[in-house]
Design an enzyme around this catalytic site. Sequence first.
Site, mmCIF file in Angstrom:
data_model
loop_
_atom_site.group_PDB
_atom_site.id
_atom_site.type_symbol
_atom_site.label_atom_id
_atom_site.label_comp_id
_atom_site.label_asym_id
_atom_site.label_seq_id
_atom_site.Cartn_x
_atom_site.Cartn_y
_atom_site.Cartn_z
ATOM 1 N N ASN A 98 5.077 13.099 -6.969
ATOM 2 C CA ASN A 98 6.666 14.088 -6.785
ATOM 3 C C ASN A 98 6.098 14.831 -5.721
ATOM 4 O O ASN A 98 5.083 15.021 -5.889
ATOM 5 C CB ASN A 98 7.545 13.785 -7.792
ATOM 6 C CG ASN A 98 6.852 13.989 -8.363
ATOM 7 O OD1 ASN A 98 5.893 15.433 -9.342
ATOM 8 N ND2 ASN A 98 7.045 13.159 -9.949
ATOM 9 N N GLY B 190 7.214 5.260 -13.311
ATOM 10 C CA GLY B 190 6.467 4.170 -11.527
ATOM 11 C C GLY B 190 5.242 4.057 -11.682
ATOM 12 O O GLY B 190 4.575 4.365 -13.098
ATOM 13 N N VAL B 191 4.628 3.850 -10.475
ATOM 14 C CA VAL B 191 3.162 3.681 -10.103
ATOM 15 C C VAL B 191 2.377 5.386 -10.570
ATOM 16 O O VAL B 191 0.990 5.120 -11.340
ATOM 17 C CB VAL B 191 2.986 3.966 -8.607
ATOM 18 C CG1 VAL B 191 3.452 4.558 -8.498
ATOM 19 C CG2 VAL B 191 1.547 3.370 -9.040
ATOM 20 N N ASP B 192 3.648 6.240 -10.650
ATOM 21 C CA ASP B 192 2.700 7.558 -10.907
ATOM 22 C C ASP B 192 2.754 8.259 -12.278
ATOM 23 O O ASP B 192 1.162 8.609 -12.712
ATOM 24 C CB ASP B 192 3.929 8.008 -10.705
ATOM 25 C CG ASP B 192 3.308 10.413 -10.704
ATOM 26 O OD1 ASP B 192 2.445 10.566 -10.501
ATOM 27 O OD2 ASP B 192 4.271 11.166 -10.307
ATOM 28 N N SER C 201 6.709 4.851 -1.692
ATOM 29 C CA SER C 201 8.751 5.355 -1.489
ATOM 30 C C SER C 201 9.934 3.592 -1.891
ATOM 31 O O SER C 201 10.892 4.138 -1.741
ATOM 32 C CB SER C 201 9.002 5.433 -0.124
ATOM 33 O OG SER C 201 8.813 7.314 -0.518
ATOM 34 N N THR C 202 8.996 2.647 -2.291
ATOM 35 C CA THR C 202 9.780 1.292 -2.480
ATOM 36 C C THR C 202 10.899 1.439 -3.626
ATOM 37 O O THR C 202 11.233 0.098 -3.486
ATOM 38 C CB THR C 202 10.004 0.172 -1.331
ATOM 39 O OG1 THR C 202 8.066 -0.056 -2.066
ATOM 40 C CG2 THR C 202 9.291 0.960 0.193
ATOM 41 N N TYR D 200 12.599 5.663 -5.336
ATOM 42 C CA TYR D 200 12.050 6.085 -3.735
ATOM 43 C C TYR D 200 13.478 6.074 -3.181
ATOM 44 O O TYR D 200 14.266 6.209 -2.486
ATOM 45 C CB TYR D 200 11.302 7.248 -3.493
ATOM 46 C CG TYR D 200 11.406 8.069 -4.094
ATOM 47 C CD1 TYR D 200 12.010 8.791 -5.016
ATOM 48 C CD2 TYR D 200 10.269 8.718 -3.571
ATOM 49 C CE1 TYR D 200 10.831 10.218 -5.879
ATOM 50 C CE2 TYR D 200 9.481 10.444 -4.153
ATOM 51 C CZ TYR D 200 10.292 10.130 -5.361
ATOM 52 O OH TYR D 200 10.276 11.585 -5.955
ATOM 53 N N ILE E 76 -2.336 -0.690 -9.506
ATOM 54 C CA ILE E 76 -3.098 -0.633 -8.835
ATOM 55 C C ILE E 76 -4.417 -0.208 -9.264
ATOM 56 O O ILE E 76 -5.586 1.026 -9.368
ATOM 57 C CB ILE E 76 -2.551 0.737 -7.643
ATOM 58 C CG1 ILE E 76 -3.961 1.215 -6.478
ATOM 59 C CG2 ILE E 76 -1.765 1.887 -8.578
ATOM 60 C CD1 ILE E 76 -2.771 1.770 -5.480
#
Length: 164
Positions: free
Chosen positions: A24, A32-34, A117-118, A121, A11
């Site tokens: 978060n 992760g993506v963050d 969330s997948t 989370y 992304i």
Amino acid sequence: MADLKLIQGDITKFKGDAIVNAANTGLVGGGGVDGAIHRAAGPELDVACRKLHGCPTGEAKVTPGFNLPAKFVIHTPGPIWRDGSFEEPKLLRNCYENSLKRAVENNCQTVAFPSISTGIYGYPLADACDIAVSTIRHFDAPLQVTMVAYDEATYNAFKKAMTA
Ligand code: ADP
């Protein structure tokens, strides 16, 4: 109705008006993506996020994209999956809906989402895909939305939800 398409990829490479970050609640940058978005956007993103003083689960806040090809980052903390009885489905729906609202407010036409969330989370993938697809498709604005699945399992789960 918002238009929805699906691709597999990263992304942070999305060339469009906005990308959504599975953030978060502290907006402090995590894994992760963050983590990937913060690395690609550069340190200014962290400075901008800290000025927002966090974000409740299911809400969404906007920053510039800094070094990203996308103009904006829309930060939305997804629900941490427990057993489904802690309003997780409603909170996940809110993430997609509030992110799309922020996109409209900022005059965006093209928006990309990761699968909120997948990852860390732990939200069950098939259920999360159904919520994402129905919330985006029912959103009443002329937006072009791209779901960016990072891995093949996520891509296949979204493909199924989109054709169901
Ligand atoms: P959460 O904490 O909301 O579960 P994660 O970042 O752990 O968020 O995972 C959300 C999804 O984002 C997962 O499907 C993960 O594989 C995916 N992901 C990780 N990196 C990227 C990336 N660069 N582009 C798109 N999706 C990504």
